[in-house]
Design an enzyme around this catalytic site. Structure first.
Site, PDB file in Angstrom:
ATOM      1  CB  CYS A   1     -23.222  13.874  -4.548  1.00 46.98           C
ATOM      2  SG  CYS A   1     -22.270  12.383  -4.819  1.00 46.98           S
TER       3      CYS A   1
ATOM      4  CG  HIS B   1     -22.868  15.391  -9.099  1.00 45.43           C
ATOM      5  ND1 HIS B   1     -22.200  16.349  -8.372  1.00 45.43           N
ATOM      6  CD2 HIS B   1     -22.432  14.206  -8.638  1.00 45.43           C
ATOM      7  CE1 HIS B   1     -21.390  15.775  -7.514  1.00 45.43           C
ATOM      8  NE2 HIS B   1     -21.501  14.466  -7.657  1.00 45.43           N
TER       9      HIS B   1
ATOM     10  CD  GLU C   1     -23.875  19.455  -9.387  1.00 48.88           C
ATOM     11  OE1 GLU C   1     -24.992  18.959  -9.166  1.00 48.88           O
ATOM     12  OE2 GLU C   1     -22.809  18.920  -9.031  1.00 48.88           O
TER      13      GLU C   1
HETATM   14  N1  GLN Z   1     -18.374   9.761  -2.001  1.00 50.75           N
HETATM   15  C1  GLN Z   1     -18.335  11.146  -1.694  1.00 50.75           C
HETATM   16  C2  GLN Z   1     -18.514  11.388  -0.205  1.00 50.75           C
HETATM   17  O1  GLN Z   1     -19.081  10.615   0.499  1.00 50.75           O
HETATM   18  C3  GLN Z   1     -19.404  11.915  -2.449  1.00 50.75           C
HETATM   19  C4  GLN Z   1     -19.042  12.011  -3.899  1.00 50.75           C
HETATM   20  C5  GLN Z   1     -19.635  13.189  -4.606  1.00 50.75           C
HETATM   21  O2  GLN Z   1     -20.097  14.131  -3.984  1.00 50.75           O
HETATM   22  N2  GLN Z   1     -19.567  13.156  -5.914  1.00 50.75           N
HETATM   23  O3  GLN Z   1     -18.101  12.403   0.230  1.00 50.75           O
END
Ligand code: GLN
Length: 199
Positions: free
Chosen positions: A89, A180, A182
Site C-alpha cells: 500500500c 494489505h 498482513e
Molecule cells: N493512500 C495512502 C498513501 O498514499 C496509502 C494507504 C495505505 O497504506 N493504506 O500514503
C-alpha cells in the site's frame, strides 16, 4: 522432517518501524516458520536482514521520516544486494519510481508509476479475492485508500489487476502490492515474499 526444518536457517525480516501497519506485519511474519521478524528504524539494523517490509500507512509521512532518519541509502543498498523488499500500500508508493503529483520522495526500487489513492478515499475501501498465478487462487485482499500502478517498465512482472489497474508487481527481489496481506489470516503472499528473501 522435523530435523530437516530445524536445520533450515531462520530468516531475519525487518519491518520498517516509522509509521503505519508495523505490528500487523510483525505478527503475520512471526506466524511463519523459520522467520524472525523485527521492527527496524535505523540504518545499522538494516545491514543484517534478509528482507525488509515497508508497510502501509501514510506514504507522505513515511517518506518524511525516511528522509529525517537518512534511511534511503541503506534501503537502496539492501535492494541492490538482492535482499527482498516488500512494499504494501503506502509501501508500494514509496518503492515506486514516479507519481503524477510528486508529493512523495520515492525510493525508486521498482520501475512503476503510481497513482496514490487511485481507488479513492477511506470510504472507498473494499475487500476482494485475487487469483495470483505465481501464488494461489482466491487470496483475500483488503484495499484501504489504495494506490494502483499506472505504468510498469519491461523488467516488471505485474502479478494482479483490478479493473485493468495493476495492484501487485515484482521486479527481481522487489515485490509490491496495493493492498494489505498482513490484515488477513491468509499468509500465502507473506510466505511468497519470505521465499524471495535470500539468506
Ligand atoms: N493512500 C495512502 C498513501 O498514499 C496509502 C494507504 C495505505 O497504506 N493504506 O500514503
Amino acid at each position: 522432517m522435523a530435523q530437516l526444518s530445524q536445520h533450515k536457517t531462520t530468516k531475519k525480516i525487518g519491518v520498517l518501524n516509522l509509521q503505519g501497519a508495523v505490528s500487523e506485519h510483525l505478527n503475520a511474519l512471526n506466524h511463519l516458520v523459520n522467520v524472525q521478524a523485527i521492527a527496524v528504524k535505523d540504518a545499522a539494523q538494516l545491514a543484517n536482514l534478509a528482507g525488509l517490509v515497508i508497510p502501509g500507512g501514510e506514504s507522505t509521512a513515511i517518506s518524511r521520516l525516511i528522509k529525517q532518519n537518512n534511511l534511503a541509502p541503506a534501503i537502496k543498498q539492501m535492494a541492490q544486494q538482492g535482499k527482498g523488499i516488500f512494499g504494501t500500500c503506502a509501501g508500494l508508493v514509496l518503492c515506486g519510481s514516479s507519481t503524477p503529483e510528486h508529493e512523495v520522495e520515492q525510493l525508486q526500487l521498482i520501475d512503476i508509476s503510481v497513482e496514490r489513492n487511485g481507488f479513492g478515499r477511506q470510504i472507498n475501501s473494499f475487500e476482494t479475492a485475487l487469483d495470483i498465478s505465481a501464488i494461489g487462487k482466491q487470496i483475500p485482499a483488503i484495499f484501504i485508500r489504495a494506490p494502483y500502478i499506472i505504468q510498469a517498465g519491461d523488467q516488471v512482472k505485474q502479478l494482479a489487476f483490478i479493473d485493468n489497474h495493476g495492484v501487485m508487481a515484482q521486479q527481481a527481489n522487489v515485490l509490491v502490492c496495493s493492498f494489505h496481506p498482513e490484515l488477513t489470516p491468509d499468509n500465502r503472499i507473506i510466505q511468497y515474499f519470505v521465499d524471495c528473501c535470500c539468506g
